[in-house]
Design a protein around this motif. Structure first.
Motif, mmCIF file in Angstrom:
data_model
loop_
_atom_site.group_PDB
_atom_site.id
_atom_site.type_symbol
_atom_site.label_atom_id
_atom_site.label_comp_id
_atom_site.label_asym_id
_atom_site.label_seq_id
_atom_site.Cartn_x
_atom_site.Cartn_y
_atom_site.Cartn_z
ATOM 1 N N TRP A 174 0.840 -1.210 0.000
ATOM 2 C CA TRP A 174 0.000 0.000 0.000
ATOM 3 C C TRP A 174 0.874 1.258 0.000
ATOM 4 N N SER A 175 1.952 1.247 0.790
ATOM 5 C CA SER A 175 2.741 2.484 0.913
ATOM 6 C C SER A 175 3.318 2.881 -0.444
ATOM 7 N N GLN A 176 3.730 1.889 -1.245
ATOM 8 C CA GLN A 176 4.285 2.217 -2.568
ATOM 9 C C GLN A 176 3.188 2.612 -3.554
ATOM 10 N N GLU A 177 2.052 1.902 -3.470
ATOM 11 C CA GLU A 177 0.962 2.214 -4.402
ATOM 12 C C GLU A 177 0.330 3.570 -4.111
ATOM 13 N N LEU A 178 0.327 3.978 -2.844
ATOM 14 C CA LEU A 178 -0.353 5.232 -2.470
ATOM 15 C C LEU A 178 0.586 6.427 -2.393
ATOM 16 N N ARG A 179 1.885 6.159 -2.469
ATOM 17 C CA ARG A 179 2.858 7.268 -2.385
ATOM 18 C C ARG A 179 2.576 8.380 -3.413
ATOM 19 N N PRO A 180 2.267 8.037 -4.679
ATOM 20 C CA PRO A 180 2.008 9.116 -5.652
ATOM 21 C C PRO A 180 0.835 10.011 -5.255
ATOM 22 N N TYR A 181 -0.020 9.533 -4.389
ATOM 23 C CA TYR A 181 -1.191 10.323 -3.965
ATOM 24 C C TYR A 181 -0.964 11.008 -2.618
ATOM 25 N N HIS A 182 0.279 10.950 -2.138
ATOM 26 C CA HIS A 182 0.630 11.569 -0.847
ATOM 27 C C HIS A 182 -0.142 10.960 0.319
ATOM 28 N N VAL A 183 -0.536 9.715 0.141
ATOM 29 C CA VAL A 183 -1.153 8.977 1.254
ATOM 30 C C VAL A 183 -0.068 8.082 1.832
ATOM 31 N N ARG A 184 0.189 8.204 3.122
ATOM 32 C CA ARG A 184 1.291 7.434 3.697
ATOM 33 C C ARG A 184 0.773 6.270 4.511
ATOM 34 N N VAL A 185 1.560 5.193 4.508
ATOM 35 C CA VAL A 185 1.164 3.957 5.178
ATOM 36 C C VAL A 185 2.365 3.439 5.958
ATOM 37 N N ASN A 186 2.205 3.308 7.261
ATOM 38 C CA ASN A 186 3.295 2.830 8.119
ATOM 39 C C ASN A 186 2.772 1.743 9.037
ATOM 40 N N VAL A 187 3.697 1.048 9.666
ATOM 41 C CA VAL A 187 3.293 -0.065 10.543
ATOM 42 C C VAL A 187 3.997 0.081 11.890
ATOM 43 N N VAL A 188 3.271 -0.257 12.954
ATOM 44 C CA VAL A 188 3.798 -0.114 14.309
ATOM 45 C C VAL A 188 3.719 -1.457 15.031
ATOM 46 N N ASN A 189 4.821 -1.814 15.680
ATOM 47 C CA ASN A 189 4.807 -2.935 16.622
ATOM 48 C C ASN A 189 4.667 -2.351 18.028
ATOM 49 N N PRO A 190 3.544 -2.598 18.696
ATOM 50 C CA PRO A 190 3.355 -2.002 20.025
ATOM 51 C C PRO A 190 4.302 -2.579 21.076
ATOM 52 N N GLY A 191 4.857 -3.776 20.850
ATOM 53 C CA GLY A 191 5.626 -4.456 21.899
ATOM 54 C C GLY A 191 4.676 -5.017 22.954
ATOM 55 N N ARG A 192 5.236 -5.482 24.064
ATOM 56 C CA ARG A 192 4.409 -6.094 25.118
ATOM 57 C C ARG A 192 3.616 -5.014 25.841
ATOM 58 N N VAL A 193 2.285 -5.149 25.863
ATOM 59 C CA VAL A 193 1.439 -4.124 26.475
ATOM 60 C C VAL A 193 0.372 -4.806 27.340
ATOM 61 N N ARG A 194 0.024 -4.149 28.446
ATOM 62 C CA ARG A 194 -0.901 -4.700 29.441
ATOM 63 C C ARG A 194 -2.344 -4.639 28.940
ATOM 64 N N THR A 195 -2.766 -5.666 28.205
ATOM 65 C CA THR A 195 -4.131 -5.715 27.661
ATOM 66 C C THR A 195 -4.680 -7.136 27.811
ATOM 67 N N GLU A 196 -5.962 -7.266 27.470
ATOM 68 C CA GLU A 196 -6.591 -8.601 27.526
ATOM 69 C C GLU A 196 -5.913 -9.576 26.574
ATOM 70 N N MET A 197 -5.518 -9.076 25.391
ATOM 71 C CA MET A 197 -4.877 -9.973 24.429
ATOM 72 C C MET A 197 -3.557 -10.518 24.992
ATOM 73 N N ARG A 198 -2.786 -9.636 25.601
ATOM 74 C CA ARG A 198 -1.503 -10.056 26.173
ATOM 75 C C ARG A 198 -1.732 -11.077 27.300
ATOM 76 N N ARG A 199 -2.757 -10.811 28.114
ATOM 77 C CA ARG A 199 -3.042 -11.739 29.209
ATOM 78 C C ARG A 199 -3.453 -13.115 28.677
ATOM 79 N N ALA A 200 -4.235 -13.102 27.575
ATOM 80 C CA ALA A 200 -4.640 -14.380 26.972
ATOM 81 C C ALA A 200 -3.431 -15.124 26.403
ATOM 82 N N ALA A 201 -2.470 -14.384 25.893
ATOM 83 C CA ALA A 201 -1.280 -15.019 25.300
ATOM 84 C C ALA A 201 -0.313 -15.520 26.370
#
Ligand code: NAP
Length: 263
Positions: free
Chosen positions: A190-217
């Motif tokens: 997406w980031s390459q396809e949308l770059r000509p339109y000035h739409v940016r696409v990035n990805v974030v790894n939150p790391g270990r965070v205190r949430t229900e999902m983390r507790r389930a894992a």
């Protein structure tokens, strides 16, 4: 209490009261999976930063609680029960956002499910299909629904939420890991396809965070050893703001990125 709000079926619109810090003033942000955990904290923070919000999750009551909370902090929010893995839900959600706010400046693909923590040899087919539908296909569907409007306006920020197992496969992470590898690939494409339109696409790894999902894992882990969702949000505000207007196709580690520096 809902101030200046209007109800219709599963939607509540809450009018703005006040706001303090304003990195996202005049932004409209759509955050998926905002009824708890990282998405809920992000919705509250984005509202505090001045953004108008569209939030979704599958379960309506928890989502409406978040909307009421945001109202009490100032902010304007549409809360709609929607499954990001369901095409009709996604199209209705995006249509409602555009009808109400006439644009979407920021999309955060945060919603996801963990699925079973079992080895691939025992992974149930139905769960495999469900995890990929929500985490991967859901990210594709909502981005595909929002992107044309951003392309037309020649601006926009799309933030995908991945994981450490989105770049490194590990035993018993099964479809979740595969789905996050897919989210990383979607970000690159997406980031390459949308770059000509000035739409940016990035990805974030939150790391270990205190949430229900983390507790389930990690049910045996002491949650007090983990950061709260509120503590890892700087990168999300940065990527949603105009400060990051030149940044696209990048991968961020939320816990290594403090922004603004004073927070
Ligand atoms: N917590 C961590 O340590 C950690 C680490 C790495 C990556 N992450 C990623 O960070 C993001 C947030 O995780 P979290 O820990 O905050 O998870 P969480 O506490 O389980 O919250 C997940 C949110 O997503 C919503 N959701 C799930 N399936 C959905 C669907 N089909 N459609 C719409 N909403 C849906 C949930 O609400 P409903 O159930 O009502 O739908 C909930 O609001 C996820 O992408 C996760 O993979 C988290």
């Amino acid at each position: 209490m809902i101030a200046g709000g209007a109800w219709s079926n599963d939607v509540v619109i809450i009018e703005s009261q006040s706001s303090t810090t304003m990195h996202l003033k005049n932004k409209v942000a759509l955050i998926t999976g905002a009824s708890r955990g990282i998405g809920r904290a992000m919705a509250r923070r984005f509202a505090d930063e001045g953004a108008d919000l569209i939030i979704c999750a599958r379960h309506r009551e928890a989502l409406l609680e978040v909307a009421r909370d945001i109202e009490s902090r100032g902010g304007r929010v549409i809360a709609r029960a929607a499954d990001v893995g369901d095409r009709q839900d996604v199209h209705r959600l995006v249509a409602m956002a555009l009808e109400t706010f006439h644009r979407i400046d920021v999309l955060v693909n945060n919603a996801s499910i963990l699925g079973p923590r079992v080895e691939l040899v025992a992974y149930p087919y139905e769960e495999w299909e469900r995890v990929l539908r929500i985490n991967l296909t859901g990210t594709f569907l909502i981005t595909q629904a929002v992107a044309p409007h951003m392309m037309e306006r020649k601006c926009g920020s799309i933030i995908n939420v991945s994981s450490g197992v989105g770049v490194e496969g590990r035993p018993r992470w099964g479809a979740y890991s595969v789905s996050k590898f897919g989210v990383e690939a979607l970000t690159q494409i997406w980031s390459q396809e949308l770059r000509p339109y000035h739409v940016r696409v990035n990805v974030v790894n939150p790391g270990r965070v205190r949430t229900e999902m983390r507790r389930a894992a990690y049910p045996d882990e002491d949650p007090n050893t983990l950061p709260r969702p509120e503590e890892i949000l700087g990168v999300f505000v940065y990527l949603a703001s105009d400060e990051s207007r030149a940044i696209t196709g990048q991968r961020f580690q939320a816990q290594e990125f403090k922004w603004p520096k004073t927070e």
